[in-house]
Design a protein around this motif. Sequence first.
Motif, PDB file in Angstrom:
ATOM      1  N   LEU A  67       0.872  -1.100   0.075  1.00 59.72           N
ATOM      2  CA  LEU A  67       0.125   0.041   0.035  1.00 59.72           C
ATOM      3  C   LEU A  67       0.912   1.258   0.114  1.00 59.72           C
ATOM      4  O   LEU A  67       0.657   2.207  -0.766  1.00 59.72           O
ATOM      5  CB  LEU A  67      -0.798   0.167   1.124  1.00 59.72           C
ATOM      6  CG  LEU A  67      -1.911   1.178   1.451  1.00 59.72           C
ATOM      7  CD1 LEU A  67      -2.860   1.229   0.187  1.00 59.72           C
ATOM      8  CD2 LEU A  67      -2.619   1.062   2.664  1.00 59.72           C
ATOM      9  N   GLY A  68       1.760   1.201   0.734  1.00 61.37           N
ATOM     10  CA  GLY A  68       2.749   2.431   0.753  1.00 61.37           C
ATOM     11  C   GLY A  68       3.650   2.454  -0.349  1.00 61.37           C
ATOM     12  O   GLY A  68       3.774   3.730  -1.061  1.00 61.37           O
ATOM     13  N   GLY A  69       4.083   1.664  -1.223  1.00 55.76           N
ATOM     14  CA  GLY A  69       4.571   1.555  -2.559  1.00 55.76           C
ATOM     15  C   GLY A  69       3.722   2.281  -3.432  1.00 55.76           C
ATOM     16  O   GLY A  69       3.882   2.996  -4.457  1.00 55.76           O
ATOM     17  N   GLY A  70       2.309   1.667  -3.385  1.00 59.71           N
ATOM     18  CA  GLY A  70       1.359   2.085  -4.223  1.00 59.71           C
ATOM     19  C   GLY A  70       1.018   3.956  -4.207  1.00 59.71           C
ATOM     20  O   GLY A  70       0.945   4.455  -5.075  1.00 59.71           O
ATOM     21  N   ILE A  71       1.052   4.093  -2.864  1.00 57.19           N
ATOM     22  CA  ILE A  71       0.859   5.308  -2.497  1.00 57.19           C
ATOM     23  C   ILE A  71       1.862   6.420  -2.930  1.00 57.19           C
ATOM     24  O   ILE A  71       1.811   7.400  -3.736  1.00 57.19           O
ATOM     25  CB  ILE A  71       0.659   5.690  -1.054  1.00 57.19           C
ATOM     26  CG1 ILE A  71      -0.850   5.335  -0.666  1.00 57.19           C
ATOM     27  CG2 ILE A  71       0.601   7.377  -0.939  1.00 57.19           C
ATOM     28  CD1 ILE A  71      -1.030   5.189   0.685  1.00 57.19           C
ATOM     29  N   LEU A  72       3.213   5.971  -2.698  1.00 61.16           N
ATOM     30  CA  LEU A  72       4.348   6.707  -3.277  1.00 61.16           C
ATOM     31  C   LEU A  72       4.396   6.571  -4.780  1.00 61.16           C
ATOM     32  O   LEU A  72       4.867   7.838  -5.356  1.00 61.16           O
ATOM     33  CB  LEU A  72       5.819   5.868  -2.752  1.00 61.16           C
ATOM     34  CG  LEU A  72       5.914   6.230  -1.331  1.00 61.16           C
ATOM     35  CD1 LEU A  72       7.060   5.588  -0.742  1.00 61.16           C
ATOM     36  CD2 LEU A  72       5.955   7.836  -0.791  1.00 61.16           C
ATOM     37  N   GLY A  73       4.005   5.591  -5.595  1.00 62.96           N
ATOM     38  CA  GLY A  73       4.154   5.499  -7.120  1.00 62.96           C
ATOM     39  C   GLY A  73       3.174   6.444  -7.169  1.00 62.96           C
ATOM     40  O   GLY A  73       3.164   7.088  -8.530  1.00 62.96           O
ATOM     41  N   GLY A  74       1.827   6.388  -6.876  1.00 61.19           N
ATOM     42  CA  GLY A  74       0.869   7.304  -7.321  1.00 61.19           C
ATOM     43  C   GLY A  74       1.222   8.869  -7.215  1.00 61.19           C
ATOM     44  O   GLY A  74       0.896   9.745  -7.951  1.00 61.19           O
ATOM     45  N   VAL A  75       1.631   9.191  -6.198  1.00 63.55           N
ATOM     46  CA  VAL A  75       2.146  10.574  -5.862  1.00 63.55           C
ATOM     47  C   VAL A  75       3.414  10.948  -6.889  1.00 63.55           C
ATOM     48  O   VAL A  75       3.420  12.102  -7.329  1.00 63.55           O
ATOM     49  CB  VAL A  75       2.663  10.983  -4.482  1.00 63.55           C
ATOM     50  CG1 VAL A  75       3.515  12.091  -4.290  1.00 63.55           C
ATOM     51  CG2 VAL A  75       1.497  10.706  -3.517  1.00 63.55           C
ATOM     52  N   ALA A  76       4.119  10.095  -7.193  1.00 61.54           N
ATOM     53  CA  ALA A  76       5.222  10.443  -8.175  1.00 61.54           C
ATOM     54  C   ALA A  76       4.651  10.552  -9.426  1.00 61.54           C
ATOM     55  O   ALA A  76       5.192  11.408 -10.322  1.00 61.54           O
ATOM     56  CB  ALA A  76       6.500   9.107  -8.116  1.00 61.54           C
TER      57      ALA A  76
END
Length: 83
Positions: A44-53
């Motif tokens: 979930l954290g990786g998905g959020i960081l990827g979406g923000v990027a």
Amino acid sequence: MINAASAYRLSFIILGTSLAASGGALGSLYGSIIPFIGTGAVGLGGGILGGVAGFVQAVNIYINDQNVCALNYKACIQRKNGN
């Protein structure tokens, strides 16, 4: 400017979803060291960081498109004025 806004929406959708998916997958891979909780939390954290990027990159593309539009407009006005 209409083309820049259209390209922004497209970039936001494509970059946001693809980077969120790849960030989530990569996070899940690294989080699998601790089963269940680690996979979900880090994924979930990786998905959020990827979406923000993806969002940040879409905004950068939009700002660059706006700058190009403004420069093309200025060049057009200068050509019409004979400069």
